[in-house]
Motif scaffolding. Structure first.
Motif, PDB file in Angstrom:
ATOM      1  N   THR A  37     -11.869   7.039   3.692  1.00 60.90           N
ATOM      2  CA  THR A  37     -11.696   8.163   2.763  1.00 60.90           C
ATOM      3  C   THR A  37     -12.619   9.324   3.133  1.00 60.90           C
ATOM      4  O   THR A  37     -12.356  10.467   2.762  1.00 60.90           O
ATOM      5  CB  THR A  37     -11.954   7.730   1.306  1.00 60.90           C
ATOM      6  OG1 THR A  37     -13.222   7.071   1.219  1.00 60.90           O
ATOM      7  CG2 THR A  37     -10.871   6.793   0.817  1.00 60.90           C
ATOM      8  N   TRP A  87      -4.235   0.442   5.592  1.00 63.80           N
ATOM      9  CA  TRP A  87      -4.745   0.145   4.249  1.00 63.80           C
ATOM     10  C   TRP A  87      -4.463  -1.303   3.827  1.00 63.80           C
ATOM     11  O   TRP A  87      -5.127  -1.836   2.939  1.00 63.80           O
ATOM     12  CB  TRP A  87      -4.155   1.115   3.221  1.00 63.80           C
ATOM     13  CG  TRP A  87      -5.238   1.668   2.332  1.00 63.80           C
ATOM     14  CD1 TRP A  87      -5.545   1.289   1.046  1.00 63.80           C
ATOM     15  CD2 TRP A  87      -6.182   2.683   2.674  1.00 63.80           C
ATOM     16  NE1 TRP A  87      -6.621   1.998   0.582  1.00 63.80           N
ATOM     17  CE2 TRP A  87      -7.027   2.872   1.554  1.00 63.80           C
ATOM     18  CE3 TRP A  87      -6.400   3.459   3.817  1.00 63.80           C
ATOM     19  CZ2 TRP A  87      -8.067   3.796   1.544  1.00 63.80           C
ATOM     20  CZ3 TRP A  87      -7.418   4.377   3.814  1.00 63.80           C
ATOM     21  CH2 TRP A  87      -8.241   4.540   2.689  1.00 63.80           C
ATOM     22  N   ASN A 132     -11.181  -3.691   4.244  1.00 60.90           N
ATOM     23  CA  ASN A 132     -11.993  -4.172   3.140  1.00 60.90           C
ATOM     24  C   ASN A 132     -12.568  -2.963   2.391  1.00 60.90           C
ATOM     25  O   ASN A 132     -12.321  -1.823   2.763  1.00 60.90           O
ATOM     26  CB  ASN A 132     -13.105  -5.104   3.642  1.00 60.90           C
ATOM     27  CG  ASN A 132     -14.008  -4.435   4.679  1.00 60.90           C
ATOM     28  OD1 ASN A 132     -14.294  -3.238   4.600  1.00 60.90           O
ATOM     29  ND2 ASN A 132     -14.460  -5.213   5.671  1.00 60.90           N
ATOM     30  N   LYS A 133     -13.324  -3.219   1.347  1.00 63.56           N
ATOM     31  CA  LYS A 133     -13.834  -2.130   0.502  1.00 63.56           C
ATOM     32  C   LYS A 133     -14.727  -1.173   1.286  1.00 63.56           C
ATOM     33  O   LYS A 133     -14.652   0.047   1.133  1.00 63.56           O
ATOM     34  CB  LYS A 133     -14.611  -2.710  -0.693  1.00 63.56           C
ATOM     35  CG  LYS A 133     -13.759  -3.503  -1.666  1.00 63.56           C
ATOM     36  CD  LYS A 133     -12.788  -2.600  -2.412  1.00 63.56           C
ATOM     37  CE  LYS A 133     -12.026  -3.389  -3.477  1.00 63.56           C
ATOM     38  NZ  LYS A 133     -11.031  -2.521  -4.183  1.00 63.56           N
ATOM     39  N   GLU A 134     -15.567  -1.726   2.129  1.00 62.77           N
ATOM     40  CA  GLU A 134     -16.472  -0.897   2.915  1.00 62.77           C
ATOM     41  C   GLU A 134     -15.699  -0.004   3.885  1.00 62.77           C
ATOM     42  O   GLU A 134     -15.993   1.187   4.033  1.00 62.77           O
ATOM     43  CB  GLU A 134     -17.438  -1.794   3.694  1.00 62.77           C
ATOM     44  CG  GLU A 134     -18.489  -1.032   4.487  1.00 62.77           C
ATOM     45  CD  GLU A 134     -19.421  -1.960   5.245  1.00 62.77           C
ATOM     46  OE1 GLU A 134     -20.141  -1.469   6.134  1.00 62.77           O
ATOM     47  OE2 GLU A 134     -19.448  -3.174   4.937  1.00 62.77           O
ATOM     48  N   GLN A 135     -14.672  -0.568   4.508  1.00 60.91           N
ATOM     49  CA  GLN A 135     -13.852   0.205   5.439  1.00 60.91           C
ATOM     50  C   GLN A 135     -13.045   1.273   4.697  1.00 60.91           C
ATOM     51  O   GLN A 135     -12.837   2.370   5.219  1.00 60.91           O
ATOM     52  CB  GLN A 135     -12.932  -0.732   6.207  1.00 60.91           C
ATOM     53  CG  GLN A 135     -13.665  -1.639   7.198  1.00 60.91           C
ATOM     54  CD  GLN A 135     -12.819  -2.793   7.684  1.00 60.91           C
ATOM     55  OE1 GLN A 135     -11.921  -3.270   6.996  1.00 60.91           O
ATOM     56  NE2 GLN A 135     -13.102  -3.261   8.900  1.00 60.91           N
ATOM     57  N   GLN A 136     -12.608   0.973   3.492  1.00 62.08           N
ATOM     58  CA  GLN A 136     -11.900   1.971   2.684  1.00 62.08           C
ATOM     59  C   GLN A 136     -12.759   3.198   2.450  1.00 62.08           C
ATOM     60  O   GLN A 136     -12.297   4.337   2.580  1.00 62.08           O
ATOM     61  CB  GLN A 136     -11.498   1.371   1.327  1.00 62.08           C
ATOM     62  CG  GLN A 136     -10.224   0.563   1.333  1.00 62.08           C
ATOM     63  CD  GLN A 136      -9.833   0.123  -0.063  1.00 62.08           C
ATOM     64  OE1 GLN A 136     -10.334   0.655  -1.054  1.00 62.08           O
ATOM     65  NE2 GLN A 136      -8.941  -0.848  -0.146  1.00 62.08           N
ATOM     66  N   LEU A 137     -14.009   2.995   2.105  1.00 64.63           N
ATOM     67  CA  LEU A 137     -14.922   4.117   1.852  1.00 64.63           C
ATOM     68  C   LEU A 137     -15.097   4.975   3.093  1.00 64.63           C
ATOM     69  O   LEU A 137     -15.115   6.207   3.021  1.00 64.63           O
ATOM     70  CB  LEU A 137     -16.279   3.587   1.373  1.00 64.63           C
ATOM     71  CG  LEU A 137     -16.308   2.956  -0.022  1.00 64.63           C
ATOM     72  CD1 LEU A 137     -17.676   2.341  -0.298  1.00 64.63           C
ATOM     73  CD2 LEU A 137     -15.964   3.989  -1.085  1.00 64.63           C
ATOM     74  N   SER A 140       0.840  -1.192   0.000  1.00 66.33           N
ATOM     75  CA  SER A 140       0.000   0.000   0.000  1.00 66.33           C
ATOM     76  C   SER A 140       0.874   1.240   0.000  1.00 66.33           C
ATOM     77  O   SER A 140       2.025   1.206   0.448  1.00 66.33           O
ATOM     78  CB  SER A 140      -0.915   0.020   1.228  1.00 66.33           C
ATOM     79  OG  SER A 140      -0.144   0.172   2.413  1.00 66.33           O
TER      80      SER A 140
END
Length: 256
Positions: free
Chosen positions: A243, A231, A235-240, A214
């Motif tokens: 951000t 990072w 997961n994708k949900e946590q990334q959103l 990352s």
């Protein structure tokens, strides 16, 4: 151009390039930076039995532990990032909520198996202080490299308009990305052939052994350091969610 280096501090090598016409100013700045790095190492290096964090870890069974004002401030910072990363940043690697902060710079642990590890925090914390030192001395161009994984670029290279940094794939040395640093910090994290399975998800207790890396770009060296490790486990949900909490970062994950 002034080049200073420390071969081993906070578990890695430290290099700095400073550009200014006043060499006396640069020598003073370098002396202040080396003093600060050695001071912070005595606070945050858990492998040093005489450091403050080691002494805390050796007395976690006590009802209350007296800590320094700076350690109190550091733990307050860690508590803030613990919450804003949805508990993915955790210097206990288990459950930061088991640390209780008390008046008069005291802490206690609600569980005796909790200890502190500032591995994903210390370099960013130190870089943030070093950045402030450089700015206070009106040095407008500097490049700071902390073990090739935490890099601060201020101003630009004498023969360019930025500081160029390449990020290579640790498995085959191919180019993953090239960054143009100008008043920003790059922090990278990931697994390598020699060093894998070292990043733990504190929520699941599982280590990340994927061939991934990352990179985080941020004006804040501490946030870059913290989030480059986080990072690797989101997961994708946590990334959103992250951000939204950290709007001024550029985060990238790489399949190696």
């Amino acid at each position: 151009m002034f080049h200073g280096f420390i071969p081993h501090i906070m578990g890695t090598r430290f290099d700095i390039l400073l550009i200014h016409s006043d060499i006396d100013r640069l020598n003073t700045l370098w002396a202040n930076i080396t003093y600060e790095l050695e001071r912070l190492d005595k606070i945050l290096n858990r492998f040093d039995p005489h450091s403050e964090v080691s002494k805390i870890n050796n007395h976690t069974s006590q009802s209350k532990i007296q800590i320094s004002k700076e350690m109190e401030s550091i733990l307050q910072l860690c508590s803030y990032y613990y919450e804003t990363t949805s508990h993915l940043f955790d210097v206990t690697l288990k459950d930061f909520s088991r640390i209780q902060l008390h008046e008069h710079s005291c802490i206690s642990f609600t569980s005796p198996d909790i200890s502190l590890d500032f591995g994903g925090f210390a370099k960013g914390y130190a870089l943030k202080k070093i950045k402030r030192f450089i700015e206070q001395e009106d040095v407008n161009h500097a490049f700071v490299n902390f073990g090739n994984s935490s890099i601060l670029g201020i101003g630009h290279h004498p023969y360019g308009d930025c500081w160029k940094v390449s990020f290579l794939n640790p498995y085959n040395q191919s180019l993953l990305n090239e960054f143009n640093l100008k008043n920003t910090t790059l922090s990278t994290s990931g697994n390598t052939i020699q060093y894998t399975g070292h990043i733990m998800n504190p929520i699941t207790g599982l280590f990340n052994e994927q061939r991934k890396a990352s990179s985080i770009l941020s004006a804040d060296p501490l946030e870059a350091e913290i989030l480059s490790t986080v990072w690797m486990i989101v997961n994708k949900e946590q990334q959103l969610l992250l951000t939204k909490n950290f709007k001024n970062i550029q985060a990238t994950i790489y399949d190696l």
